[in-house]
Design an enzyme around this catalytic site. Structure first.
Site, PDB file in Angstrom:
ATOM      1  N   ASP A   2     -15.738  64.816 -69.616  1.00  0.00           N
ATOM      2  CA  ASP A   2     -14.596  63.899 -69.708  1.00  0.00           C
ATOM      3  C   ASP A   2     -13.676  64.329 -70.838  1.00  0.00           C
ATOM      4  OD1 ASP A   2     -15.679  62.974 -72.076  1.00  0.00           O
ATOM      5  OD2 ASP A   2     -16.282  61.025 -71.279  1.00  0.00           O
ATOM      6  N   ILE A   3     -12.517  63.705 -70.873  1.00  0.00           N
ATOM      7  CA  ILE A   3     -11.491  64.042 -71.866  1.00  0.00           C
ATOM      8  C   ILE A   3     -11.774  63.271 -73.150  1.00  0.00           C
ATOM      9  CG2 ILE A   3      -9.020  63.938 -72.369  1.00  0.00           C
ATOM     10  CD1 ILE A   3      -8.582  64.079 -69.286  1.00  0.00           C
ATOM     11  N   GLU A  35     -11.162  59.386 -66.474  1.00  0.00           N
ATOM     12  CA  GLU A  35     -10.945  60.687 -67.099  1.00  0.00           C
ATOM     13  C   GLU A  35     -12.208  61.540 -67.041  1.00  0.00           C
ATOM     14  OE1 GLU A  35     -12.557  58.232 -70.535  1.00  0.00           O
ATOM     15  OE2 GLU A  35     -11.419  57.889 -68.698  1.00  0.00           O
TER      16      GLU A  35
END
Length: 319
Positions: free
Chosen positions: A194-195, A237
């Protein structure tokens, strides 16, 4: 005398019908030489009856597969039964240009064809009749429907923002791969990432900027995938990738390359550059993982470890 005139009248009437009917009619002898050529064939081939009479069908139309057609016709000569071919088996028997304005998207005519035996008074078949039907309208409509259904199916499994698989379809792929691996064990890894600090991206630059970050992340991911890999958007995300025929070492090389590419990525929104990183977790499928959900939990655990290690890194879940 009157009877002879009636027979000639009937013959002329029959020939008028054969010439005006909107199908192709070709009569062939046992040497596949043409003995009747109606106006449909004349109009679409630009060959007059005088150009084709007594000539081999194969010499006039070399695109017609001779061995295949001979086998097809042989059963008609021997068994006295008709033979059929549809456009779905072979688009056309004889290559005619399609001139219909409505179905102009097709370059060549789609055809159904029938070969019927012509039985003489002795009960023998020395001639066959090839009937060609123009089914371009039907074929184009059906092909259009197929293409539309394929596009709808693709849309139903694709995440709109990233153009990756959506979570539902990706999870189906994961389950299939898990079951396949149970039948035929092989190296296979799951990568979840994920970001980092994505909420901060949204809060600082706005949600449209966050969407741009997600789009560019997906684009970078696609550029790092092999054809056999299966990637999807797992959540807002968060992304997930099934690496087929890849062990932990291979997955680590993939994760590091993706991490470095994202870190060096230049994403701009409204003239402002948005720097960001990702964290990744890797889990190789093994005998201790007994379900697709367990496999996700193992990769998620490694992702959680990468977060606690300072982010912008990747970790491997050890069984």
């Amino acid at each position: 005398m009157a009877e002879k005139i009636n027979i000639l009248d009937e013959l002329h009437w029959l020939m008028d019908v054969l010439q005006s009917i909107d199908v192709g009619l070709v009569v062939l002898n046992q040497d596949f030489e043409i003995e009747l050529w109606n106006s449909f064939m004349q109009n679409h081939s630009a060959l007059m009856p005088s150009d084709v009479m007594g000539k081999s069908l194969f010499s006039l139309f070399p695109e017609l597969p001779e061995n295949w057609f001979r086998r097809k016709a042989e059963s008609v000569f021997v068994l006295h039964n008709a033979a059929f071919t549809t456009w779905e088996q072979r688009q056309y028997l004889i290559k005619f240009k399609n001139y219909r304005p409505i179905t102009g998207v097709a370059e060549y005519m789609y055809q159904n064809s029938t070969i019927v035996p012509l039985i003489d008074t002795q009960g023998d078949v020395n001639h066959i009749c090839l009937i060609i039907y123009d089914v371009t309208d039907t074929a184009v409509n059906k092909e259009g429907m197929r293409n539309a259904n394929a596009q709808l199916e693709q849309l139903s499994r694709t995440d709109r923002l990233t153009q990756l698989f959506n979570r539902g379809w990706w999870e189906e792929c994961l389950e299939k791969e898990f079951k396949r691996n149970q039948r035929q064990p092989s190296d296979c890894c799951l990568v979840m990432f994920d970001i980092d600090h994505f909420k901060k991206v949204n809060d600082t630059y706005g949600h449209p900027a966050g969407d741009e970050v997600i789009r560019r992340t997906a684009e970078t991911l696609r550029n790092n995938l092999r054809d056999v890999d299966i990637a999807g958007r797992y959540g807002g995300e968060e992304f997930a990738i099934i690496l087929i025929n890849a062990d932990e070492d291979g997955a680590g090389i993939f994760a590091e390359r993706l991490r470095a590419n994202i870190e060096s990525l230049e994403v701009f929104y409204d003239g402002t550059q948005i720097p960001y990183t990702i964290s990744l977790g890797i889990s190789q499928l093994n005998e201790k993982i007994n379900s697709p959900g367990g496999w996700i939990e193992a990769a998620d655990s490694a992702l959680y470890e990468a977060k606690h290690a300072g982010r912008n890194c990747w970790k491997v879940n050890k069984p």
